[in-house]
Each structure stands twice: as C-alpha cells, then as structure tokens.
Design an enzyme around this catalytic site. Sequence first.
Site, PDB file in Angstrom:
ATOM      1  N   CYS B  94       0.851  -1.226   0.054  1.00 59.15           N
ATOM      2  CA  CYS B  94       0.109  -0.071   0.010  1.00 59.15           C
ATOM      3  C   CYS B  94       0.817   1.211  -0.015  1.00 59.15           C
ATOM      4  O   CYS B  94       1.533   1.629  -0.952  1.00 59.15           O
ATOM      5  CB  CYS B  94      -0.909   0.041   1.173  1.00 59.15           C
ATOM      6  SG  CYS B  94      -2.455   0.872   1.090  1.00 59.15           S
ATOM      7  N   ARG B 128     -12.458   5.890  -2.256  1.00 59.04           N
ATOM      8  CA  ARG B 128     -11.707   4.855  -1.799  1.00 59.04           C
ATOM      9  C   ARG B 128     -12.036   3.566  -2.397  1.00 59.04           C
ATOM     10  O   ARG B 128     -13.215   3.012  -2.717  1.00 59.04           O
ATOM     11  CB  ARG B 128     -11.663   4.565  -0.258  1.00 59.04           C
ATOM     12  CG  ARG B 128     -11.160   5.857   0.372  1.00 59.04           C
ATOM     13  CD  ARG B 128     -11.141   5.486   1.630  1.00 59.04           C
ATOM     14  NE  ARG B 128      -9.804   4.718   2.106  1.00 59.04           N
ATOM     15  CZ  ARG B 128      -8.553   4.867   2.159  1.00 59.04           C
ATOM     16  NH1 ARG B 128      -8.402   6.170   2.134  1.00 59.04           N
ATOM     17  NH2 ARG B 128      -7.402   4.212   2.537  1.00 59.04           N
ATOM     18  N   HIS B 195      -3.955  -6.315   1.313  1.00 57.56           N
ATOM     19  CA  HIS B 195      -3.232  -6.733   2.830  1.00 57.56           C
ATOM     20  C   HIS B 195      -4.312  -7.697   3.119  1.00 57.56           C
ATOM     21  O   HIS B 195      -4.834  -8.324   2.503  1.00 57.56           O
ATOM     22  CB  HIS B 195      -3.434  -5.269   3.783  1.00 57.56           C
ATOM     23  CG  HIS B 195      -4.689  -4.492   3.802  1.00 57.56           C
ATOM     24  ND1 HIS B 195      -5.076  -3.711   3.041  1.00 57.56           N
ATOM     25  CD2 HIS B 195      -5.854  -4.847   4.655  1.00 57.56           C
ATOM     26  CE1 HIS B 195      -6.241  -3.143   3.427  1.00 57.56           C
ATOM     27  NE2 HIS B 195      -6.655  -4.015   4.255  1.00 57.56           N
TER      28      HIS B 195
END
Lengths: 474, 267
Positions: B94, B128, B195
């Site tokens: 990230c 997002r 993740h």
Amino acid sequence: MRNLLAVWAGKATLGLSRRLGHGGSSLPGMVALRIQPALLLELARGLRRGTIIITGTNGKTTTARFLSTILEDAGLRLVHNRSGANLVAGLTSSFLEASRGGVVDADIALMEVDEATVPEAVRELRPLGLVVTNFFRDQLDRFGELDTTVSFIGRGLDAMQGHGFVALNADDPLVAYLGRGRGGHVVYYGVEDPASGSKVMTQTREQCQCLVCGRPLTYEVFYYGHLGRYGCPTGDFRRPAPGFRAGAVALGGSGGTAFTLSSPDRPDTQVRLPVPGLYNVYNGLAALTAALELGIPVERAAASLRRATASFGRMERIAMEGRSVLLALVKNPTGYNQVLRTILESGLPAGSPGRRLLMALNDKYADGTDVSWIWDVDFEVLAEPGAQVAGVVASGERAHDLAVRLKYAGVRRDQIQCVPDLGEALDLALGSTPAGETLFITPTYTAMLELRGIISRRGFAPQFWETGGEAAQP
Amino acid sequence: MRLRVCHLYPDLMNLYGDRGNVITLTRRCLWRGIDLEVVPVGLGERVDFTRFDLLFMGGGQDKEQRLICDDFRQVKGTALAEAVEDGAAFLAICGAYQLLGRYYETGSGERLSGIGVLDVETRAGKKRMIGNVVVTSALDVGRTRTLVGFENHSGRTHLGPRVNALGNVCLGYGNNGEDGWEGAVYRNVVATYLHGSILPKNPWLADWLIAQALGRRYGEGTPLAPLDDTLERAAHDAAITHAESLARQDRTPRGRAVPGATRRVRT
Ligand SMILES: [Zn+2]
C-alpha cells in the site's frame, strides 16, 4: 398531523417486528422517517432537558449504562438506544418507543452514536452534551482511516456551535486533539495514577503520532493501548490537564474497581465500580463527568455507580447444559486483548484439562468487512506455557482466517478446529467442555447476534433487546 | 541458516494488520529451522542495507507518508534504491508501494516524491477502493498462482514501461480500478495493495520471498523445505469463495482480463 402519522406507522412497524422476533431494529425508524423526514428533530424537541451523545470506539455502551443508572437514580426519565442500533433510523426508533401520542415523555435522551453518524446526529439532536471515549483502530474499512474517524467527530463538535458541553478523554491523544484551540465548554477527564500504568507499551501499538506534526509522541506512562501521559517532543501538542481525574486506582480483579474522583469545586469522592478493568475506570469516569456537568451531586452519582449491578459487566454468563458459557463481544484489537487477558486470568478448576474457547469472526458491515485486524490481536498469549488452553474452535464466515491466525500465534495445530457454521461450532465446543467448566465465546458483532439467537432458540438466553443489546463490550 | 529482515518504520507504517506479514515470515522460517531476525528501523536511522536479506514496509496514512517521504530524501532513499538494484527481496504494501514509485499525489494535490525505484505514479482519487481482491499472478516462474486479500486505498497507481505487474485482477479494483493490473514487480521487489494480511493466506508468496532471500545469501537453488499448508490453503480457497459470493451481492468490479494474463516488459 404528519408527526402523528409517522409515529403511528413507526410504532406499528415496531410492534410487528417484535412479534416476528426481530429485536433492536432500525426499521420502525426508517418507516417513520419516510413519512416525516424531520421526525427525529421534532421528537427530540419534546425532551424536557435534551440529548447526551456518547461516541468513540470502545466503551460507548458501558459508559451509557453507567450514566443511565446515575440519571435514573436522580429521578430523570430517559430515552436510551439500548439495542445498539445507532444510525439515525435507529435513533428514531428509540424515540418512537418512548413516545406517547406523538410526544416524547422523557427528560434526557442518552444516545450511543457511531463515529460516522456524529455530525448528522448533532445537527438533528442539538445535544446538551457530547462525550468522546477513545479512538482505537476499528473497522477501518468503514470510515477509511483513523484520521477520517477523528475528523467526523471534529465536524460533529463544529456543528454544536458552542452549545452544550464536550467531555473529552485527555489520555487519548486522538480524542484530546479534538479540543485543541476549540471554544465553547470543553472539559477533559483522565486517569492520574502512574502506578496503574507502565513505562512501556505492552499491547499492540495504535497510532501514537502527534496530530499536529506527525512525529511519534513520547510517553511518561501508558495506561492501556495508546492511552497515557504523552507529549510531542517538539512541544506543539501535549496532554491537556484534566478537570475530572481518577486517582488512587485499585483494580480488584473480578471483584470490581475503586478510585478517587477529583473534580472542580467538589470534594474528592471515593468511587467503587462493580466491574473489573482499567478501561472500566475510564467508562465510569466519562459517565461521572457527564453526570456532574448535568448538575448531579457528586456523592449521589458515586453512590449510584456503587449500586449498579454486575449485570452490565462486559461479559455475559449463561448456564447451558451443565456448563457455564461466557459471551464477550470483540470488535477491535485493544478490546480483544483485554478480553483474552480476562479469560486467561480466570480461575481453572483443579484437574481441568484446560480452557475451552470458541472464537467467531464475521465480516459483515457491522463487524467490519476487513478482517486484517485479527493480525493486530495478541493471540500469542494463548500459546504461552501458563495459558492452559486445551482447545479453540474457530467459527464464523471468516473461520479459516482465524484458524490461520491462531496457527501463526503458536497455538498447536491439533488444538485448533475450524468450523464455520456457528451452530455446529457451538455443539462441538460445548461437547468438549467438561461439565461444570466454562466455555469462553468471543464473537464479533453479527456473530454475537447469531449465537444469541441459537442459544435462545434452545431456551437458554433472553432475546437481546430484553437485556439491552451489546451486553459485553469492553 | 540465518536471515535478517529489515522492517522499515513499524511504528508509522502499520495499517491493516501489516505485522501479520512479518509474523508469517518469522514462523515459516522457524518451522524450517531458519533463524530469522527482524530488525525494526525508524525515522532518521541510517541503514546499511547490505546487512539484510529481506526488506518489509507496510502502509500508512498521508501524514505518515509525508514523514517517510522526508526521511527517504534526507536519510535512506539512495541506500534503499541501491539495495533494490542490488537484488534485495522487498515486500512493500500500500503506502510503501506508492513511495517506492516516482510520486504520490495526495487528495489535496500535494506531491510527495518517492524514491522512484519503481516506475509507477500514484494520484489520490475521490473514491476509496475498498473490498476483497482476487488476483492471478505469474510471479512464481512457470506457475499461475492466485493471490487473495483485501484492499483499501484512494491512490490510483499507473505502471510505467519499466515495471511488471504483480498480477491480473479477477475480482476487485487493483492498481487503479481501470486497467486490470494489480501491484508491481521490479527485480526482487513485490509491491501490492493487498493486505489481509497478504502472506498468511498466500503462503506461496511468503515462500517466494524467503527463497529469494536464501538464494541471495546462500546461493541460487538453496532448497526450501515444504510445510504442511493445509490450513493456509483452506483459508486461501475459502477467502476466494467468500469474495465471489459477496461479489454476487454487491458491485465489486470484476477484472476483464483473462486469468493468468501477464504484463511482461523488458527490465
Ligand atoms: Zn508535534
């Protein structure tokens, strides 16, 4: 007229959903809001005193319960969103329940509100006061990032426009930052007892950076998580001196907790809480701060807390098939670590083969759709030699993620069973718990509701709205 | 055998269970009798990267990214870029992915320069990109592997001509939600938005990283003992099934490209 119609429709929905066996629903609120969008504001206007909003990651429910005990003892009538349905529709549902003939018959509304809903709730309810408990990493995917969560509350505080009081946790830098340079009536509460903290951070590290310049904060004392006595090395941000202080904290194990409350212009007062844990000292302190701001005499508030029964402890015990089942809601690493610590500190009967656990992880919206947080929980404690764990059943929609986490925490492979179906997992875990011993269950929010449904269908537990929703919240 | 891991900025860059990746590397080495030492490295510390076999860095918020950006420029950037060129194995998640690239432009238009060791550029978008991700990857030479994880980023990353993609998005957004690629690979650097943590449910990637590190320290072809990955594989498969069933209910984007497609460029 429109109000009456909306209230009537909402109440009808409420009765219907109860009969169908759904508790704590936001549906009645949704129905009523469809008819009268301004209903919440209209109903809130009928309160004789006003609304107190309680927000933050952990401790909302316990703080609200402490506060409601104090206020009810003082003879006030309350509206309280007990079922944990805390979006605007849920808030409206709570008001509907308390209304008679379209008018709310209550003095104060006590509302637990999710961080993201705070700005809207403040605009709708124009609260008398807002209490912020703490910010831990929780369901990051829902709000984006922790900074975003903090900014929600910041916008909520802005929307108060200087009306009412704001009670902030001085020991949480993320919360205390909200009061920086803010006008209006801001009060801080905090623990002033270095002896009950430690010099090093022992648990998973949350955000410990200065919110002004981003540098790591330095701590004189850690209480738990990132709560403590902190300051930025550059001097641009430090812990504000709290007006409401808990000193001489005595953590008496499962027997409860005691501390001395100091507050402006009042005598120091001895407070006893019937629940364990330092985090509950914060919950008690937050409730006392709000109660004192509302004008309740300190001795009376302290006396009410002393008589608060242990039923609002964070753990719920249910007798089941000759075993004792302990249900403890988990929703983020800090809370989970506290629950694990309490489980491992509990006594074990002589000759017992070891502790039995059932862990349930779901990833619905209310649980947080991202399960990566389990890697920040210190499950490693379960594999320590003194832990005496005989077996863990991993369950829920993300049972496999949990099983892998336990394996990498060092729990022996033959002690881990992976059973996604909650009913089957409960049977298996209960079956492997010797009669007379305890099965510890740690579910996330929707897994908790599902499990309680299963347990109550077998005739063992009350439906959740009768006991007040999130029964076990650290 | 012994390996040393440099964990960059564990205090600042630790979103989304990033430490699960370090736990996974440690355990998988331990189970094989490899002694893995993890050394945390923070702001302002000068590092001799030649002492390390494996580098790891996780994600952070904009505020932390800004501090790392300064630290790269003033303290570690040049040495880190040299280590990458020298073939150090590196897992970047990230925010770390973004700062290994040329720059990351935040939502407010501020441009944080990265070390540019990856030929990628990132700009924050309004929406997002959040949800489960499934990717097919040709990283493990000769095999098509799948990766499953969770993404949560507003940065949209575009690959330049001098990097490969880590894989091809089957489910989820990936680098930017448009071109179907996820992550970037350059020399022994694996950079990704996944993740979850990524390594525990994708043990093949953990082993790929360990193999690169071993190969560099003890010579190519140093054997890696197999482990019983029944639980990990079950978790991998269950996560994919779960992501598929969620995708049927919501609007998770599906990749357009064929599973197994590769973006191979000359490096
Ligand atoms: Zn500072």
